[in-house]
Each structure stands twice: as C-alpha cells, then as structure tokens.
Enzyme design. Sequence first.
Site, PDB file in Angstrom:
ATOM      1  N   ASP A 124       7.277  -4.775   7.386  1.00  0.00           N
ATOM      2  CA  ASP A 124       8.089  -4.622   6.172  1.00  0.00           C
ATOM      3  C   ASP A 124       7.142  -4.302   5.016  1.00  0.00           C
ATOM      4  OD1 ASP A 124       7.076  -7.317   6.480  1.00  0.00           O
ATOM      5  OD2 ASP A 124       8.178  -7.852   4.672  1.00  0.00           O
ATOM      6  N   GLU A 189       7.614 -10.483   5.906  1.00  0.00           N
ATOM      7  CA  GLU A 189       6.421 -11.061   5.288  1.00  0.00           C
ATOM      8  C   GLU A 189       6.475 -10.994   3.775  1.00  0.00           C
ATOM      9  OE1 GLU A 189       2.427 -11.656   3.701  1.00  0.00           O
ATOM     10  OE2 GLU A 189       3.631  -9.864   3.491  1.00  0.00           O
TER      11      GLU A 189
HETATM   12 ZN   LIG Z   1       0.870  -7.768   3.922  1.00  0.00          ZN
END
Ligand SMILES: [Zn+2]
Length: 510
Positions: A124, A189
């Site tokens: 992501d 994340e």
């Molecule tokens: Zn990262």
Amino acid sequence: MIFCISLIMLLLAGGNSSSPNSLSQEEERIFQYIDGHQDEFVQNLAGWVAVESDSIQPHLRAEVTRMVKIAAASLQDLGASVMLRDTGIQQLPSGQNISLPPVILAKLGEDPLKPTVCFYGHVDVMPAKIQDGWKTSPYNLTEIDGNLFGRGTTDDKGPVLAWINAVKTFKALNIEIPVNIKFLIEGMEEAGSIGLEELVEKEKEHFFSDVNYIVISDNIWLSTTKPALTYGTRGNACFSVQVECGEKDLHSGSVGGIVHEAMSDLIALLDSLVNSCGHILVPGIYDDVAPLTEEEKKQYELIEFDLKEYKASIGVKEIIYDTKEEIFSHLWCLPSLSIHGIEGAFYEPGIKTVIPSRVIGKFSIRQVPHMDLSKMECQVKRYLERIFSKRKSSNKLTVSMEMGAKPWVANINDPQYEAAKKAIQKVFNQDPDMIRDGATIPIARMFQDITKKSVMMFPIGAADDGEHSQKEKISRSNYINGIKVFASFLLEISKLHKTLQEAPSLKTMT
Ligand SMILES: [Zn+2]
Ligand SMILES: *[C@@H]1O[C@H](CO)[C@@H](O)[C@H](O)[C@H]1NC(C)=O
Ligand SMILES: *[C@@H]1O[C@H](CO)[C@@H](O)[C@H](O)[C@H]1NC(C)=O
C-alpha cells in the site's frame, strides 16, 4: 625490472582472489542476470506503481486489494504456496465499516537443513495527487537522470519487488534457492498496519514457528551513497495535558485579572517539560536509559555524515550538537521530548481578547531502551501534577498518555547482520553504516516481542528518496543493486547458518 612488475602483479592478483569481496562463479552469474534484466525489473515496478493502492482513503480500498492480489500472483509464479489471510474490517471515524485488504503469507521451500528467512514488506502507499505538487505523474513511473519517480517506488513496492526479483533470478538460472523463504506482505502499513498484530499473534506457533530470521525492508539509508543496516528504532509516547477553567470562554476585559486562566497554567506546564538544550526535566526519566557502549561509539565514527549537508537537508541553520557522536546518541540512544500544539488556543491572524475555557497541550516523548512505558507515564503525570499544584490554580488538570509504541534494538552480532554485511560488501564494495532510527517503526518491536525471532531492517533506498513526499523515487541503481544484495544475502545467510550448525560453539565467538 620486468620481473619485479610481474611479481607485484602476481601478488596483487593473489590478493584479489582471496579478498572477501571476490565473487564466486554462481554470484557472477546471478549479478550478470540481474544486470541483463534491468529493464524488465523496472517494467515490473512501473506496473506496480500504476496501481493506486492508497490505504488511507477508503474509496481506494479495492485498489489496495487488487495490488495485494497482484503481489500474491507474483509469488505464485515463483512457485510459492500463497495464503491470503482475511483480517476483518476497519471501522471508519464516520462509523462506516470497510473490509481490510488480505495479508499475504507465502512460503517457498521446506528443507529442514536450510535456514528460513521471512521477509516483511507492504504494497500500500500514501496518498498522492498531481495537484500536491508532483513534477511527474505519481502513478506513472518516470525515469529522470537515473531516478525512478513515482508513489511507492521506495516505500515500499521497490523493495518488495527487489526481494521477489532476487528469488526469481535463482529460479531463472536454475540455481537452488539456498534458504527456505517466507513472505509476509500487507496492504495497510501506511494506515498503521491495522489487523497485523493480531495475525502475527495467531501465527506465532504456525507460520513463524520455523522462521529463523525476519528481515524488514521498509526504510532508507542515512546517506545518499553508502548502504546501511538498521538495528534499532525509538519508541513514541504521545501525551495530552488538559486544563479547564470553566464552562465557557471568557472575555479578558470582563474577567481578566480575577480568574485562574487555563492557558497560563498550560504554558507553565509545557514550559516545565524540557529545557532549551533539549534536556527533559521530568525527574527519573533518564534512569533506565541504556548507556552508550564503546562498540556503538566506534560504529558512529565510521558513519558517513556531512553536518553541513544534513543541516541543509532539514532546513535549519544550527543544531544543538556538532559532533557525530553527540548527534547520533541524542537521536538514537537518548529520549527526546517535543511539544506539538495546543488545541483550543486562538491561532488565527489578528487579535481576539478571549480567555479560552479549555486548552489541551500535546507533546510526545521518543523513548529508548530500556525505558518502561508505564513507568514513564507515571513519572510524567506525577511531575506535571506537582508543577500544577505549586501554581495553586483552581483549574482542573487532566494528563493522559494517548498512545505508546515501544523502542526496538537488535543484537548486531546476530548471524543475519553478519550475512547482510557480507552481501553489502560484495555488491557495494564497502561496509554498511550501522544505524538506528530516531523515528518509531513499531513493526520491528512487534515481530521481536511476539515471535522472539531475530529481526533486522535491511533498507535499499537512499536518504534522498523522499518517502511520502511529492518527489518519491528510488534510483535505478539502488533498485537493481537491491535485487543483487538480497540475492547475495540469501547465499551468505545460508553459508553462515551452515557453519553455525556444524560448529555451534562458533556462535558464542562471533
Ligand atoms: Zn513503508
Ligand atoms: C461495524 O462493526 C462493528 C464491530 O463489528 C459493529 O459493532 C458496528 O455495528 C458496525 N457498524 C455498521 C455501521 O455496520
Ligand atoms: C506516462 O508517462 C509517459 C511519459 O513519461 C507517457 O508517454 C505515457 O503516456 C504516460 N502514461 C499514462 C498512463 O499516463
């Protein structure tokens, strides 16, 4: 004369072949293959960058899931067995629920004689729009002067693909992969790895049971040219201090001078926390700080660091310290306290003669080994209450710790640090900077606490990569050398691991 020269050449040649950086035939083949397939690897990255897998904006969640599936398919192409694990839902502040993208758990190889390396990365990205001031289209990988610009190039699609392409190279050349390799790849994340900790907890006796080494490639070097290995990060504890003086805002003309004002109390409290040299004034806060070791001091000497360049890069004229040792120890080994803002304060331009009824100061403490979060929380609360009581104010004080993430430090004598150093010597012809990070990357500590395995942060991006910025890039050479260094690492860790198993006593000698 001729005799002398040829003798010298003979000596030089002899010296070379025994140098630790000389490549085996296998390594030569691997590096040649990677060089020869540069454009293909860059095209891979372009394909991944083109997916707007922004995990922050909920309307793009389907793109994150699509990106996770693309990564899963690449792992399947390597012959890995791939599981997509559902981690449930995310509750948005609006109350709406949306599903989280799955987390990839993949494994390749189950030879009990080989070590098992688990790689962590994420696919992501942070939001990016051309209107934010990008000079290139953020989701269209663009190469300018050897730099590959685009969102996710360095954070973290480039490093994830570097791992995949390293393994792909072994496959393509029909060279046996010298380790069992596992991949844990997530898509949340940038939004705080929602759901990951629960998954790691569930999998500690399963997916992680046979893992020897966990490698995280999700940060950058300290230098623009010299590689680094990261073995520690600071923690972070965020506090809020609230002072209330009444039910509603007051007018300084009507009541100024006859009430205890919340803002004056708050400013006195905030001012009591840290002095002008950055020394934290909360009693006892330094008690448990691990002392700087001689070994670490020596490491600092070797780090490539240009003070002038550093000051320019952060945009300040002066910093408090002027030696490398002082700077690194204050950034990595000592806690720091920063004041971030005041909620409820008047901050618009112009004049407003209000007495705010309730103000909330926000500050955070970056803490280091072996400070204890709950002990520090008590120290801070007790101290602020004492300062407040001395003011004999009739206002109401509330101090709370809103969030606490623990610091992390690893043993740099662990075999995987040795193996990574050797790989770096082979690919970059120099030793890495051994660094810590002053910022907080909770994932390393999370892996270490839950799985009890050795954790290392092995970055391939350079200091000027601009993670999260409108100029995010990875250089072509860092990306390609990153593939080489990961391939080389797999060979080195397998060799070291074998040596350790054959002579366990060596372990204590390293
Ligand atoms: Zn990262
Ligand atoms: C969202 O999920 C939570 C927890 O499962 C549940 O309590 C809540 O009712 C759900 N909200 C909506 C709007 O569906
Ligand atoms: C990406 O940029 C290149 C020029 O660098 C351009 O030729 C191409 O059309 C662009 N692709 C997309 C999908 O915008």
